[in-house]
Design a protein around this motif. Structure first.
Motif, PDB file in Angstrom:
ATOM      1  N   LEU A 138       0.829  -1.212   0.000  1.00  0.00           N
ATOM      2  CA  LEU A 138       0.000   0.000   0.000  1.00  0.00           C
ATOM      3  C   LEU A 138       0.861   1.259   0.000  1.00  0.00           C
ATOM      4  O   LEU A 138       0.711   2.142   0.853  1.00  0.00           O
ATOM      5  CB  LEU A 138      -0.941  -0.013   1.211  1.00  0.00           C
ATOM      6  CG  LEU A 138      -1.985  -1.119   1.210  1.00  0.00           C
ATOM      7  CD1 LEU A 138      -2.731  -1.161   2.544  1.00  0.00           C
ATOM      8  CD2 LEU A 138      -2.972  -0.927   0.050  1.00  0.00           C
ATOM      9  N   TYR A 139       1.780   1.344  -0.964  1.00  0.00           N
ATOM     10  CA  TYR A 139       2.607   2.540  -1.075  1.00  0.00           C
ATOM     11  C   TYR A 139       1.728   3.740  -1.431  1.00  0.00           C
ATOM     12  O   TYR A 139       0.713   3.613  -2.085  1.00  0.00           O
ATOM     13  CB  TYR A 139       3.714   2.354  -2.122  1.00  0.00           C
ATOM     14  CG  TYR A 139       3.405   1.399  -3.248  1.00  0.00           C
ATOM     15  CD1 TYR A 139       3.788   0.073  -3.166  1.00  0.00           C
ATOM     16  CD2 TYR A 139       2.714   1.817  -4.374  1.00  0.00           C
ATOM     17  CE1 TYR A 139       3.496  -0.818  -4.188  1.00  0.00           C
ATOM     18  CE2 TYR A 139       2.423   0.936  -5.409  1.00  0.00           C
ATOM     19  CZ  TYR A 139       2.812  -0.384  -5.298  1.00  0.00           C
ATOM     20  OH  TYR A 139       2.516  -1.257  -6.313  1.00  0.00           O
ATOM     21  N   TYR A 140       2.138   4.881  -0.918  1.00  0.00           N
ATOM     22  CA  TYR A 140       1.454   6.170  -1.096  1.00  0.00           C
ATOM     23  C   TYR A 140       0.152   6.275  -0.312  1.00  0.00           C
ATOM     24  O   TYR A 140      -0.602   7.241  -0.503  1.00  0.00           O
ATOM     25  CB  TYR A 140       1.188   6.466  -2.578  1.00  0.00           C
ATOM     26  CG  TYR A 140       2.440   6.498  -3.423  1.00  0.00           C
ATOM     27  CD1 TYR A 140       3.488   7.367  -3.112  1.00  0.00           C
ATOM     28  CD2 TYR A 140       2.591   5.661  -4.520  1.00  0.00           C
ATOM     29  CE1 TYR A 140       4.643   7.391  -3.878  1.00  0.00           C
ATOM     30  CE2 TYR A 140       3.738   5.687  -5.298  1.00  0.00           C
ATOM     31  CZ  TYR A 140       4.761   6.543  -4.969  1.00  0.00           C
ATOM     32  OH  TYR A 140       5.900   6.568  -5.733  1.00  0.00           O
ATOM     33  N   ARG A 141      -0.098   5.359   0.579  1.00  0.00           N
ATOM     34  CA  ARG A 141      -1.321   5.464   1.380  1.00  0.00           C
ATOM     35  C   ARG A 141      -1.359   6.784   2.154  1.00  0.00           C
ATOM     36  O   ARG A 141      -2.402   7.448   2.217  1.00  0.00           O
ATOM     37  CB  ARG A 141      -1.408   4.287   2.352  1.00  0.00           C
ATOM     38  CG  ARG A 141      -2.578   4.391   3.316  1.00  0.00           C
ATOM     39  CD  ARG A 141      -2.685   3.174   4.205  1.00  0.00           C
ATOM     40  NE  ARG A 141      -3.743   3.330   5.187  1.00  0.00           N
ATOM     41  CZ  ARG A 141      -4.168   2.370   6.002  1.00  0.00           C
ATOM     42  NH1 ARG A 141      -3.607   1.163   5.954  1.00  0.00           N
ATOM     43  NH2 ARG A 141      -5.145   2.596   6.854  1.00  0.00           N
ATOM     44  N   ASP A 142      -0.222   7.185   2.732  1.00  0.00           N
ATOM     45  CA  ASP A 142      -0.196   8.411   3.528  1.00  0.00           C
ATOM     46  C   ASP A 142      -0.478   9.647   2.685  1.00  0.00           C
ATOM     47  O   ASP A 142      -0.914  10.675   3.214  1.00  0.00           O
ATOM     48  CB  ASP A 142       1.162   8.570   4.222  1.00  0.00           C
ATOM     49  CG  ASP A 142       1.367   7.544   5.326  1.00  0.00           C
ATOM     50  OD1 ASP A 142       0.383   6.902   5.730  1.00  0.00           O
ATOM     51  OD2 ASP A 142       2.526   7.378   5.771  1.00  0.00           O
ATOM     52  N   LEU A 143      -0.255   9.548   1.395  1.00  0.00           N
ATOM     53  CA  LEU A 143      -0.501  10.682   0.506  1.00  0.00           C
ATOM     54  C   LEU A 143      -1.973  10.776   0.126  1.00  0.00           C
ATOM     55  O   LEU A 143      -2.565  11.854   0.150  1.00  0.00           O
ATOM     56  CB  LEU A 143       0.376  10.547  -0.747  1.00  0.00           C
ATOM     57  CG  LEU A 143       0.497  11.727  -1.709  1.00  0.00           C
ATOM     58  CD1 LEU A 143       1.731  11.560  -2.595  1.00  0.00           C
ATOM     59  CD2 LEU A 143      -0.729  11.898  -2.599  1.00  0.00           C
ATOM     60  N   VAL A 144      -2.571   9.640  -0.218  1.00  0.00           N
ATOM     61  CA  VAL A 144      -3.930   9.687  -0.779  1.00  0.00           C
ATOM     62  C   VAL A 144      -5.037   9.572   0.266  1.00  0.00           C
ATOM     63  O   VAL A 144      -6.116  10.155   0.093  1.00  0.00           O
ATOM     64  CB  VAL A 144      -4.116   8.592  -1.856  1.00  0.00           C
ATOM     65  CG1 VAL A 144      -3.216   8.866  -3.039  1.00  0.00           C
ATOM     66  CG2 VAL A 144      -3.857   7.202  -1.291  1.00  0.00           C
ATOM     67  N   GLN A 145      -4.800   8.837   1.351  1.00  0.00           N
ATOM     68  CA  GLN A 145      -5.887   8.614   2.314  1.00  0.00           C
ATOM     69  C   GLN A 145      -6.434   9.901   2.928  1.00  0.00           C
ATOM     70  O   GLN A 145      -7.657  10.047   3.054  1.00  0.00           O
ATOM     71  CB  GLN A 145      -5.448   7.645   3.408  1.00  0.00           C
ATOM     72  CG  GLN A 145      -6.585   7.247   4.341  1.00  0.00           C
ATOM     73  CD  GLN A 145      -6.182   6.139   5.299  1.00  0.00           C
ATOM     74  OE1 GLN A 145      -4.999   5.829   5.463  1.00  0.00           O
ATOM     75  NE2 GLN A 145      -7.161   5.529   5.929  1.00  0.00           N
TER      76      GLN A 145
END
Length: 228
Positions: free
Chosen positions: A150-157
């Motif tokens: 789940l790469y980029y989760r911190d960006l999109v969530q």
């Protein structure tokens, strides 16, 4: 349902540009982020892609960076035996690559219908650019094997109204995880109504999701970007 395939948004001269590799960061077991220097005055829209050439091979990759960012970041899946991805995975800082672009029309179109972003694996890339460009309030489904992907989760969530990790290989460990594929969630959990669907990733996901939209979500629009 209407499937939308408009012409490319940018038709002006698009390179080629030869730029330096600034960084190469591992994201998961089979994905990495390549950061390239951005040519002066190079513009693009969130969701567009570059056509990268390295060692005589060309491939298209969506841009992870938002248009206002200083560098160009690409999210790339390393394909076993792949002619380009395996070489790019080893590219070091200060090597050079050549690209043309921007290419493509997979960009956000605001409407009165709620937006559903559905991605498999590295198909998350254009949605990162859209979120970074200020798009908010969407439902995002990211289909991967396990939480480590789940790469980029911190960006999109933080930008999403609903974020669901669709895990195909392990049991969910938190409320934002769903056991099953993106298409399972669309069939069993998403309330029927009209949406704008943005589908990016594997061809089989896009095919199956499009069929589900036709069956369950009357009045919806579908935008697609296939990652091979």
């Amino acid at each position: 349902m209407e499937t939308v395939s408009p012409p490319a948004l940018r038709a002006e001269t698009t390179g080629p540009f030869t730029v330096r590799v600034l960084a190469n960061r591992r994201l998961s077991t089979d994905a990495f982020e390549l950061t390239l220097a951005r040519p002066p005055h190079f513009g693009f829209l969130a969701g567009q892609r570059l056509r990268l050439e390295y060692a005589g091979v060309q491939r298209d990759y969506s841009i992870v960076s938002a248009p206002a960012e200083a560098d160009l970041r690409l999210c790339i899946r390393r394909v076993e035996g792949g002619r380009l991805s395996a070489r790019l995975a080893q590219a070091g800082a200060d090597e050079t690559v050549t690209f043309t672009g921007p290419h493509g029309y997979f960009t956000f179109k605001a409407s009165s219908r709620p937006a559903v972003f559905a991605a498999t694996g590295t198909g998350i890339a254009p949605f990162c650019a859209m979120a970074g460009a200020g798009v908010t309030g969407f439902t995002l489904l990211h289909g991967v094997a396990a939480p480590a992907d789940l790469y980029y989760r911190d960006l999109v969530q933080p930008r999403a109204s609903v974020y669901v990790a669709c895990l195909s290989a392990v049991r969910p460990a938190e409320p934002a995880h769903y056991r099953g594929r993106v298409t399972d969630y669309l069939r069993d959990r998403l309330p029927p109504r009209a949406y704008d669907f943005y589908l990016c990733g594997r061809q089989d996901m896009i095919r199956d999701a499009t069929l589900l939209v036709d069956e369950r979500f009357a009045g919806s629009l579908v935008y697609t970007e296939i990652f091979y």
